[in-house]
Scaffold this active site. Structure first.
Site, PDB file in Angstrom:
ATOM      1  N   HIS A  90     -10.557  -5.815  -1.516  1.00  0.00           N
ATOM      2  CA  HIS A  90     -11.532  -5.620  -0.441  1.00  0.00           C
ATOM      3  C   HIS A  90     -12.705  -4.859  -1.044  1.00  0.00           C
ATOM      4  O   HIS A  90     -12.713  -3.625  -1.093  1.00  0.00           O
ATOM      5  CB  HIS A  90     -10.911  -4.820   0.714  1.00  0.00           C
ATOM      6  CG  HIS A  90      -9.848  -5.578   1.441  1.00  0.00           C
ATOM      7  ND1 HIS A  90     -10.129  -6.697   2.195  1.00  0.00           N
ATOM      8  CD2 HIS A  90      -8.506  -5.399   1.509  1.00  0.00           C
ATOM      9  CE1 HIS A  90      -9.005  -7.164   2.720  1.00  0.00           C
ATOM     10  NE2 HIS A  90      -8.004  -6.398   2.313  1.00  0.00           N
ATOM     11  N   GLU A 107       0.807  -1.228   0.000  1.00  0.00           N
ATOM     12  CA  GLU A 107       0.000   0.000   0.000  1.00  0.00           C
ATOM     13  C   GLU A 107       0.841   1.280   0.000  1.00  0.00           C
ATOM     14  O   GLU A 107       0.679   2.153   0.843  1.00  0.00           O
ATOM     15  CB  GLU A 107      -0.962  -0.016   1.196  1.00  0.00           C
ATOM     16  CG  GLU A 107      -1.893  -1.229   1.162  1.00  0.00           C
ATOM     17  CD  GLU A 107      -2.896  -1.288   2.309  1.00  0.00           C
ATOM     18  OE1 GLU A 107      -2.809  -0.431   3.206  1.00  0.00           O
ATOM     19  OE2 GLU A 107      -3.751  -2.177   2.296  1.00  0.00           O
ATOM     20  N   ASN A 120       1.868  -5.166  -3.167  1.00  0.00           N
ATOM     21  CA  ASN A 120       0.484  -5.473  -2.802  1.00  0.00           C
ATOM     22  C   ASN A 120      -0.277  -4.189  -2.475  1.00  0.00           C
ATOM     23  O   ASN A 120       0.222  -3.332  -1.738  1.00  0.00           O
ATOM     24  CB  ASN A 120       0.511  -6.382  -1.556  1.00  0.00           C
ATOM     25  CG  ASN A 120      -0.837  -6.986  -1.210  1.00  0.00           C
ATOM     26  OD1 ASN A 120      -1.450  -7.652  -2.048  1.00  0.00           O
ATOM     27  ND2 ASN A 120      -1.301  -6.781   0.012  1.00  0.00           N
ATOM     28  N   ASP A 162     -12.575  -9.946  -0.031  1.00  0.00           N
ATOM     29  CA  ASP A 162     -13.824 -10.048   0.718  1.00  0.00           C
ATOM     30  C   ASP A 162     -14.789  -9.038   0.110  1.00  0.00           C
ATOM     31  O   ASP A 162     -14.374  -8.106  -0.583  1.00  0.00           O
ATOM     32  CB  ASP A 162     -13.669  -9.878   2.240  1.00  0.00           C
ATOM     33  CG  ASP A 162     -12.853  -8.676   2.689  1.00  0.00           C
ATOM     34  OD1 ASP A 162     -12.769  -7.688   1.920  1.00  0.00           O
ATOM     35  OD2 ASP A 162     -12.302  -8.709   3.793  1.00  0.00           O
ATOM     36  N   GLU A 218      -6.576 -10.534  -1.018  1.00  0.00           N
ATOM     37  CA  GLU A 218      -7.299 -10.259   0.240  1.00  0.00           C
ATOM     38  C   GLU A 218      -8.804 -10.131  -0.013  1.00  0.00           C
ATOM     39  O   GLU A 218      -9.474  -9.270   0.560  1.00  0.00           O
ATOM     40  CB  GLU A 218      -6.754  -8.986   0.901  1.00  0.00           C
ATOM     41  CG  GLU A 218      -5.244  -9.024   1.136  1.00  0.00           C
ATOM     42  CD  GLU A 218      -4.699  -7.819   1.898  1.00  0.00           C
ATOM     43  OE1 GLU A 218      -5.498  -7.042   2.455  1.00  0.00           O
ATOM     44  OE2 GLU A 218      -3.465  -7.663   1.942  1.00  0.00           O
TER      45      GLU A 218
HETATM   46  C1  XIL Z   1      -5.696  -5.956   8.483  1.00  0.00           C
HETATM   47  C2  XIL Z   1      -5.992  -7.078   9.461  1.00  0.00           C
HETATM   48  O1  XIL Z   1      -6.933  -7.967   8.894  1.00  0.00           O
HETATM   49  C3  XIL Z   1      -6.542  -6.508  10.734  1.00  0.00           C
HETATM   50  O2  XIL Z   1      -6.707  -7.536  11.708  1.00  0.00           O
HETATM   51  C4  XIL Z   1      -5.599  -5.439  11.261  1.00  0.00           C
HETATM   52  O3  XIL Z   1      -6.168  -4.841  12.402  1.00  0.00           O
HETATM   53  C5  XIL Z   1      -5.321  -4.391  10.196  1.00  0.00           C
HETATM   54  O4  XIL Z   1      -4.833  -5.025   9.048  1.00  0.00           O
HETATM   55  N1  XIL Z   1      -4.656  -4.488   3.756  1.00  0.00           N
HETATM   56  C6  XIL Z   1      -3.659  -5.341   4.153  1.00  0.00           C
HETATM   57  C7  XIL Z   1      -3.835  -6.160   5.365  1.00  0.00           C
HETATM   58  O5  XIL Z   1      -2.666  -5.470   3.437  1.00  0.00           O
HETATM   59  O6  XIL Z   1      -2.625  -6.344   6.057  1.00  0.00           O
HETATM   60  C8  XIL Z   1      -4.862  -5.570   6.298  1.00  0.00           C
HETATM   61  O7  XIL Z   1      -5.068  -6.491   7.348  1.00  0.00           O
HETATM   62  C9  XIL Z   1      -6.131  -5.262   5.545  1.00  0.00           C
HETATM   63  C10 XIL Z   1      -5.889  -4.261   4.466  1.00  0.00           C
END
Ligand code: XIL
Length: 484
Positions: free
Chosen positions: A360, A277, A324, A392, A390
């Site tokens: 996400h 990020e 990522n 969802d 990731e």
């Molecule tokens: C999130 C975790 O799921 C949480 O438990 C934590 O509090 C914050 O991070 N992008 C990412 C992940 O690359 O590492 C993040 O994970 C979600 C967003």
């Protein structure tokens, strides 16, 4: 009758959603509509009989119509039974819970793996903190998502796991599902991040990470190690140093962290997310202001990948190196910035093997299959792999029949894009698979219900596959529209 996705335009909620920190953009079209005809009667001890009827129109490319009628009854919050009849001509018995339960049983008449149907059931009020009013339940024969992904030429269908952390590993129902043929990859949701692995300068702590790996290894899962350099979950010695960082001192700390972790975990990691990020949403594609960028400049990303490259070479590792990010799942300035990063690193002779598309998403705002596919292809054309890392798809809770149907389509489109581009998209990882342990409700107030499973009775009870599971399975088993 094959069902590839579910959606009725007439059912679409006017999606008022919270401004997302991760994922979600307005303006993404949903160019596919689906005919859904279902009649559902559900009864529950604490809920009145419910009838849902939905119809809509269908565009051709990825959906067909289906009809299902079902009845569902729940006798208590920790046990339930489901029966359903499907319009599919062939049928097979399918357990709605892969992990089994001594307190509940569920069976459904459904089509074979090439067909699927969806039933709706009413969940208990104690189900989860997302408290859905209606749950569309998967009824496809479970061949295993990872099994299907491998058959589609992918390396895996995987999941994040917050071990140690949320207690999910101690939940026998979660664990059974984690160890099922649905998952062939695991990503530590938190425990390999900077604050856990280097809590004090030069003092490395692998205790939690080793617990994660102990849980995962021996289950034939590959591991995406996550992550090395990010702006979040940093130790205070990085964010609030005793002596203000200079370019030189912070660069040295960055290099030490990257090098040490790569060398320590070695080939136990299939890949590392080297930088996470780095780009901003506003303005899209600019470098995100954070301790790394503000001290070192954009060069910190190059330095991190250079350190990773050097460590991989020095230890003769096979570890793949990834960038990522979120909001790079569709073509736009942020994706272009990530593409330019790939080009820049390659021009410098620095190793970058792949780009992680976090994904996400928000119900109804998920980029459609064509958008995701074109974006994936743009990265692949640069000579790197992509992975959905990731996934969802959250919604405003409580869920409705409409938002759940849309969620199926959003999951379907995301996974189908990965299938469609061929081997260049190596796999799909969901950001946990069970609403009970999802990060969503805690991060996005008012939203939830984003994962493939839920536990109607809460933690330590039977898991139920949602209809979104069928959407994923259908995407994995459907014929790709093109291959790389
Ligand atoms: C999130 C975790 O799921 C949480 O438990 C934590 O509090 C914050 O991070 N992008 C990412 C992940 O690359 O590492 C993040 O994970 C979600 C967003």
């Amino acid at each position: 009758m094959s069902v590839r996705a579910l959606l009725t335009t007439g059912l679409l909620a006017a999606g008022a959603v919270a401004s997302p920190q991760w994922g979600g953009n307005n303006g993404w079209g949903n160019d596919k509509t689906v005919t859904v005809t279902k009649t559902v009667t559900s009864s529950h001890v604490s809920t009145a009989t419910k009838t849902v009827t939905a119809t809509g129109s269908c565009k051709p490319s990825s959906v067909t119509s289906f009809s299902t009628s079902s009845s569902t009854s729940h006798s208590s919050s920790s046990s339930h039974s489901t029966s359903a009849t499907s319009s599919a001509t062939s049928s097979a018995t399918s357990s709605a819970s892969k992990s089994g339960s001594s307190s509940g049983s569920s069976s459904a008449s459904s089509a074979s793996s090439s067909s699927s149907s969806v039933v709706a059931t009413t969940t208990t009020s104690s189900a989860t903190n997302t408290n859905p009013t209606t749950t569309l339940v998967a009824t496809a024969t479970a061949t295993g998502l990872d099994t299907a992904a491998k058959a589609a030429g992918k390396l895996w269908f995987g999941t994040a796991a917050d071990i140690p952390g949320t207690g999910e590993a101690q939940d026998p129902y979660w664990s059974a599902e984690f160890n099922s043929s649905d998952f062939g990859e695991a990503t530590p949701a938190n425990i390999m991040k900077y604050m856990f692995t280097e809590p004090e300068p030069g003092v490395f702590d692998y205790t939690g990470a080793e617990q994660f790996l102990d849980f995962v290894e021996g289950t034939d899962k590959l591991v995406r190690c996550h992550n090395l350099i990010w702006q979040s979950e940093l130790p205070t010695w990085i964010t609030s140093p005793n002596v203000t960082w200079t370019n030189a001192t912070l660069s040295a700390a960055l290099r030490r962290h990257v090098t040490t972790l790569i060398e320590h975990f070695g080939d136990r990691c299939y890949s590392w997310d080297v930088v996470n990020e780095a780009f901003s949403d506003s303005p899209a594609g600019a470098y995100q202001s954070n301790i790394w960028y503000n001290t070192i400049g954009a060069a910190y990303v190059v330095e991190a990948f250079q350190a990773a490259t050097d460590a991989v070479k020095a230890s003769n590792l096979n570890v793949k190196l990834y960038y990522n990010d979120y909001n790079i799942e569709y073509l736009g300035n942020k994706s272009y910035a990530a593409q330019n990063l790939v080009k820049d690193l390659k021009n410098r002779g620095i190793q970058i093997d792949g780009v992680g598309l976090e994904s996400h998403f928000i119900v109804g705002e998920t980029p459609d299959k064509a958008s995701q596919q074109a974006n994936m292809q743009a990265f692949i054309d640069l000579g790197v792999d992509v992975a959905i890392t990731e996934l969802d798809v959250r919604l405003n809770v409580p869920a409705t029949a409409a938002t759940e149907a849309q969620q199926v389509l959003d999951y379907y489109n995301s996974v189908a894009a990965c299938v469609a581009v061929g081997k260049g998209c190596i796999g799909v990882t969901v950001w946990d698979f069970d609403d009970t342990y999802s990060w969503i409700p805690g991060t996005f107030p008012g939203q939830g219900y984003g994962d493939l499973f839920l536990q109607p009775g809460g933690a330590n009870t039977t898991l139920v596959r949602k209809a979104a599971y069928d959407g994923v399975l259908q995407a994995l088993t459907g014929a790709p529209e093109s291959s790389a």
